[in-house]
Design an enzyme around this catalytic site. Structure first.
Site, PDB file in Angstrom:
ATOM      1  N   PHE A 139     -13.836  -4.585   0.411  1.00  0.00           N
ATOM      2  CA  PHE A 139     -14.759  -4.041  -0.597  1.00  0.00           C
ATOM      3  C   PHE A 139     -16.213  -4.099  -0.114  1.00  0.00           C
ATOM      4  O   PHE A 139     -17.142  -4.162  -0.924  1.00  0.00           O
ATOM      5  CB  PHE A 139     -14.633  -4.757  -1.946  1.00  0.00           C
ATOM      6  CG  PHE A 139     -13.271  -4.675  -2.563  1.00  0.00           C
ATOM      7  CD1 PHE A 139     -12.515  -3.516  -2.474  1.00  0.00           C
ATOM      8  CD2 PHE A 139     -12.719  -5.762  -3.226  1.00  0.00           C
ATOM      9  CE1 PHE A 139     -11.249  -3.439  -3.045  1.00  0.00           C
ATOM     10  CE2 PHE A 139     -11.463  -5.694  -3.794  1.00  0.00           C
ATOM     11  CZ  PHE A 139     -10.725  -4.528  -3.711  1.00  0.00           C
ATOM     12  N   GLY A 152     -18.227  -2.515  -3.068  1.00  0.00           N
ATOM     13  CA  GLY A 152     -19.001  -3.445  -3.885  1.00  0.00           C
ATOM     14  C   GLY A 152     -18.255  -3.802  -5.158  1.00  0.00           C
ATOM     15  O   GLY A 152     -17.048  -4.038  -5.155  1.00  0.00           O
ATOM     16  N   TYR A 180       0.851  -1.184   0.000  1.00  0.00           N
ATOM     17  CA  TYR A 180       0.000   0.000   0.000  1.00  0.00           C
ATOM     18  C   TYR A 180       0.891   1.240   0.000  1.00  0.00           C
ATOM     19  O   TYR A 180       1.186   1.825   1.037  1.00  0.00           O
ATOM     20  CB  TYR A 180      -0.886   0.041   1.255  1.00  0.00           C
ATOM     21  CG  TYR A 180      -2.006  -0.968   1.310  1.00  0.00           C
ATOM     22  CD1 TYR A 180      -2.374  -1.726   0.211  1.00  0.00           C
ATOM     23  CD2 TYR A 180      -2.729  -1.151   2.493  1.00  0.00           C
ATOM     24  CE1 TYR A 180      -3.411  -2.643   0.276  1.00  0.00           C
ATOM     25  CE2 TYR A 180      -3.778  -2.057   2.569  1.00  0.00           C
ATOM     26  CZ  TYR A 180      -4.113  -2.802   1.464  1.00  0.00           C
ATOM     27  OH  TYR A 180      -5.144  -3.704   1.550  1.00  0.00           O
TER      28      TYR A 180
END
Length: 302
Positions: free
Chosen positions: A218, A222, A69
């Site tokens: 998520f 979504g 990240y």
């Protein structure tokens, strides 16, 4: 931590073996910019540090991060270190290995013998002498293959004291069984949210039966995945949100948390306002009818 500042208590806690975490945690992926990795605009460094500190003030004691990240100007692990070290005794930091990115940002996938280097990279960036939880993140291309060599390599690092507990990510039920035959597993981290497929729901139920934490990612985004939630959410989600005076993101988080007491949420943001909304979602209670209506939505509508 005072009860006045802890707003994550409504959802309760779960145990990752000997570690107790509040069910609403924090995902670090969005700390580096307005979009993950090198997409979007870099976040203000002090704002990201402030968001992390505020999350802990609000009761977060479970942070999900990764050495990959990072953007050209920001590293999530370094921000976590800068914001929170020396770390609170009850803070659990989970990271993940197998994927990696070189300094240019290009992706690569580690061989089993390279996992130690990835673990040590996380240790160095976070300033830790051990990692609380390490998830083996399975690449999409290996979803039907064996993970025994990679998970076995992580189990050896656990035996060596570099890792406290192991988890798996982006796995099938068969791969979870394969991992548990090698070493104890405390959590499963898979994509999950409104519109989830039947296979995903089966894995969530299996984790509940086994007493394992299920940690969906998520949950808010979504089908948008790394790109984030769609600008216009489905009418069904929006209708429930209006009925509760809440945002669609809060409804998605509330729905996720109500899938079982073993389900943990790790919503991520670099925005202080969104952080406050996410942390308040644990107090939102959806009715049985609302839960059923949202559960029936197809993936295309999520």
């Amino acid at each position: 931590m005072s009860s006045q500042t802890n707003t994550t208590a409504a959802a309760g806690t779960w145990r990752l073996d000997d570690l107790t975490v509040n069910r609403v945690g924090f995902g670090a992926m969005c700390l580096t910019g307005t979009a993950p990795f090198d997409r979007g605009v870099p976040r203000d460094r002090e704002q990201s540090i402030g968001v992390l500190r505020r999350a802990v003030e609000l009761g977060v004691n479970h942070i999900d991060t990764a050495a990959f990240y990072f953007s050209a100007t920001r590293s999530a692990n370094e921000l976590v270190n800068r914001a929170l070290a020396p770390y609170p005794e009850d803070l659990v930091i989970a990271t993940k290995v197998w994927p990696g990115r070189d300094p240019s940002g290009a992706w690569w996938w580690a061989a089993p013998e390279q996992l130690r280097g990835q673990v040590e990279e996380n240790l160095r960036q976070l300033g830790r002498d051990h990692l609380d939880v390490v998830n083996l993140r399975v690449p999409p291309s290996r979803r039907t293959g064996s993970i025994s060599e990679h998970f076995g390599a992580l189990a050896e690092l656990r035996d060596a004291g570099l890792i406290r507990h192991l988890g798996v990510s982006n796995v099938t039920c068969r791969q979870l069984a394969e991992a548990r035959a090698i070493a104890p597993v405390v959590c499963v981290q898979n994509p999950y949210g409104i519109g989830a497929a039947g296979e995903d729901r089966a894995l969530l139920r299996l984790c509940g039966e086994l007493g394992l934490a299920f940690v969906p990612f998520f949950a808010i985004a979504g089908a948008g995945r790394e790109a984030g939630p769609a600008a216009g959410d489905s009418e069904e989600v929006c209708a429930v949100a209006r009925a509760h005076g809440a945002s669609p993101a809060q409804v998605r988080l509330a729905w996720t948390l109500q899938q079982g007491p073993h389900v943990l949420a790790i919503p991520g943001t670099g925005d202080p306002g969104h952080l406050a909304q996410n942390m308040a979602a644990d107090a939102l209670r959806l009715s049985k009818e609302e839960l059923a209506r949202l559960t029936s939505l197809r993936t295309a509508a999520a």
